[in-house]
Scaffold this motif. Structure first.
Motif, PDB file in Angstrom:
ATOM      1  N   ARG A  73     -51.470  29.082-104.246  1.00  0.00           N
ATOM      2  CA  ARG A  73     -51.653  27.584-104.388  1.00  0.00           C
ATOM      3  C   ARG A  73     -53.315  27.345-104.642  1.00  0.00           C
ATOM      4  O   ARG A  73     -53.392  26.213-104.899  1.00  0.00           O
ATOM      5  CB  ARG A  73     -50.828  26.920-103.432  1.00  0.00           C
ATOM      6  N   LYS A  74     -53.904  28.324-104.067  1.00  0.00           N
ATOM      7  CA  LYS A  74     -55.446  28.188-103.907  1.00  0.00           C
ATOM      8  C   LYS A  74     -56.041  28.762-105.322  1.00  0.00           C
ATOM      9  O   LYS A  74     -57.357  28.914-105.477  1.00  0.00           O
ATOM     10  CB  LYS A  74     -56.039  28.591-102.855  1.00  0.00           C
ATOM     11  N   GLY A  75     -55.159  29.605-105.974  1.00  0.00           N
ATOM     12  CA  GLY A  75     -55.527  30.251-107.244  1.00  0.00           C
ATOM     13  C   GLY A  75     -55.922  31.665-106.931  1.00  0.00           C
ATOM     14  O   GLY A  75     -56.742  32.281-107.843  1.00  0.00           O
ATOM     15  N   ARG A  76     -55.673  32.234-105.502  1.00  0.00           N
ATOM     16  CA  ARG A  76     -56.038  33.592-105.485  1.00  0.00           C
ATOM     17  C   ARG A  76     -54.806  34.367-105.031  1.00  0.00           C
ATOM     18  O   ARG A  76     -53.706  33.905-104.756  1.00  0.00           O
ATOM     19  CB  ARG A  76     -56.747  33.466-103.919  1.00  0.00           C
ATOM     20  N   ILE A  77     -55.080  35.756-105.678  1.00  0.00           N
ATOM     21  CA  ILE A  77     -53.971  36.562-105.465  1.00  0.00           C
ATOM     22  C   ILE A  77     -54.726  37.848-104.918  1.00  0.00           C
ATOM     23  O   ILE A  77     -55.630  38.635-105.692  1.00  0.00           O
ATOM     24  CB  ILE A  77     -53.271  37.127-106.986  1.00  0.00           C
ATOM     25  N   TYR A  78     -54.248  38.367-103.680  1.00  0.00           N
ATOM     26  CA  TYR A  78     -55.006  39.376-103.073  1.00  0.00           C
ATOM     27  C   TYR A  78     -54.311  40.726-103.376  1.00  0.00           C
ATOM     28  O   TYR A  78     -54.542  41.820-103.084  1.00  0.00           O
ATOM     29  CB  TYR A  78     -55.136  39.222-101.746  1.00  0.00           C
ATOM     30  N   LEU A  79     -52.847  40.639-103.803  1.00  0.00           N
ATOM     31  CA  LEU A  79     -52.186  41.732-104.049  1.00  0.00           C
ATOM     32  C   LEU A  79     -52.958  42.511-105.375  1.00  0.00           C
ATOM     33  O   LEU A  79     -53.007  41.778-106.572  1.00  0.00           O
ATOM     34  CB  LEU A  79     -50.900  41.555-104.350  1.00  0.00           C
ATOM     35  N   PRO A  80     -53.071  43.798-105.128  1.00  0.00           N
ATOM     36  CA  PRO A  80     -53.899  44.570-106.249  1.00  0.00           C
ATOM     37  C   PRO A  80     -53.299  44.327-107.824  1.00  0.00           C
ATOM     38  O   PRO A  80     -51.786  44.442-107.633  1.00  0.00           O
ATOM     39  CB  PRO A  80     -53.984  45.966-105.989  1.00  0.00           C
ATOM     40  N   ILE A  81     -53.978  44.095-108.752  1.00  0.00           N
ATOM     41  CA  ILE A  81     -53.319  44.086-110.006  1.00  0.00           C
ATOM     42  C   ILE A  81     -52.779  45.279-110.450  1.00  0.00           C
ATOM     43  O   ILE A  81     -51.691  45.408-110.889  1.00  0.00           O
ATOM     44  CB  ILE A  81     -54.506  43.861-111.056  1.00  0.00           C
ATOM     45  N   SER A  82     -53.096  46.596-109.969  1.00  0.00           N
ATOM     46  CA  SER A  82     -52.390  47.717-110.351  1.00  0.00           C
ATOM     47  C   SER A  82     -51.001  47.763-109.975  1.00  0.00           C
ATOM     48  O   SER A  82     -50.102  48.358-110.491  1.00  0.00           O
ATOM     49  CB  SER A  82     -53.100  48.738-109.930  1.00  0.00           C
ATOM     50  N   GLU A  83     -50.837  47.200-108.521  1.00  0.00           N
ATOM     51  CA  GLU A  83     -49.756  47.281-108.065  1.00  0.00           C
ATOM     52  C   GLU A  83     -48.508  46.290-108.466  1.00  0.00           C
ATOM     53  O   GLU A  83     -47.509  46.350-108.498  1.00  0.00           O
ATOM     54  CB  GLU A  83     -49.728  47.220-106.447  1.00  0.00           C
ATOM     55  N   LEU A  84     -49.256  44.964-108.897  1.00  0.00           N
ATOM     56  CA  LEU A  84     -48.414  44.028-109.691  1.00  0.00           C
ATOM     57  C   LEU A  84     -47.679  44.604-111.011  1.00  0.00           C
ATOM     58  O   LEU A  84     -46.698  44.547-111.156  1.00  0.00           O
ATOM     59  CB  LEU A  84     -49.357  42.770-110.134  1.00  0.00           C
TER      60      LEU A  84
END
Length: 277
Positions: A170-181
């Motif tokens: 909701r703050k525009g942040r995603i800490y989950l690694p892109i490679s794992e997404l």
């Protein structure tokens, strides 16, 4: 209000699990860790509460100067005034305090992390060094204890990331690694739009196993000689691992709401860990 009172109020108002781990410490160590925690909260709030990025950067620059002033024996802020007397007795390194500020600035520089090594570097700045500083305050007689504390800080931050996926999105942040997404076929849009799915559950189960492994790696290197002194960190670990189990039992519904433990349950876990030694 004295600097110590200011820090105490800051810690109590936060409602953080860290507060419960401080309760059983001797007075001077409790003052020191409360001041450190208040410092972390002040710097973190500089970024989280800022609506203007340039203002946030200016405030972080001010904190860097204030750390320099504190190291020179001339602090001006209540938090640094409370922390300064504990720098020498507990061997608190100014470089670690500056590293925390650098970690907060990373939140202004990026909202995504390509892979786990990149995320791990962020975790070191915002949690690993906090673990090292905290362990020094609690009482560390062996270098392995600081290694344990650094690893435990990583485990805490990984747990925070799992708990706060929805709030961060909701703050525009995603800490989950892109490679794992990509590995689990979950898109950034899925996270930002709170779309829970089987793939998302598998992704979060993967993150949870990594966090659990981080806890086990930390416990494995804690010397027996320092275990009693490091009980505050072990109290935190007990609370955070219980939280992790609750999130897992809820099938990782962290996109819609934030899962937390009640204060009375945190206090019970703290007491149980303390008496177990």
């Amino acid at each position: 209000m004295s600097p110590d009172d200011y820090c105490q109020q800051k810690a109590a108002q936060s409602g953080s699990s860290f507060y419960y781990s401080f309760l059983f410490l001797p007075t001077e160590r409790r003052r020191a860790i409360t001041a450190l925690y208040a410092f972390c909260r002040e710097v973190d709030d500089t970024v989280d509460e800022a609506t203007d990025e340039s203002v946030a950067r200016a405030k972080l620059a001010w904190w860097r100067k204030e750390i320099g002033a504190m190291l020179a024996g001339a602090p001006t802020h209540p938090v640094t005034k409370a922390l300064e007397p504990h720098l020498v007795p507990y061997s608190l390194d100014g470089k670690h305090l500056l590293a925390i500020v650098d970690g907060m600035e990373m939140d202004l520089n990026q909202t995504r992390y390509l892979d786990y090594p990149a995320l791990k570097r962020y975790c070191w700045h915002v949690a690993g060094v906090v673990g090292i500083l905290s362990a020094s305050i609690f009482g560390a007689t062996r270098p392995e204890t600081l290694d344990y504390a650094e690893r435990l800080g990583l485990a805490f931050q990984l747990t925070n990331i799992i708990r706060d996926v929805g709030e961060d999105a909701r703050k525009g942040r995603i800490y989950l690694p892109i490679s794992e997404l990509q590995q689990f076929q979950v898109t950034a849009a899925d996270i930002l739009n709170a779309r829970h799915s089987d793939n998302f559950e598998q992704l979060m189960a993967f993150q949870t196993e990594r966090a659990k492994q981080a806890y086990e790696e930390a416990y494995a290197v804690l010397p027996k000689e320092d275990r009693r002194a490091q009980r505050p960190g072990l109290i935190m670990a007990s609370i955070y691992r219980t939280l992790l189990s609750e999130i897992e039992a809820d099938r990782f519904h962290v996109l819609e709401h934030k899962i937390s433990l009640t204060p009375i349950r945190k206090l019970w876990l703290a007491w149980k860990t303390y008496v177990r030694g």
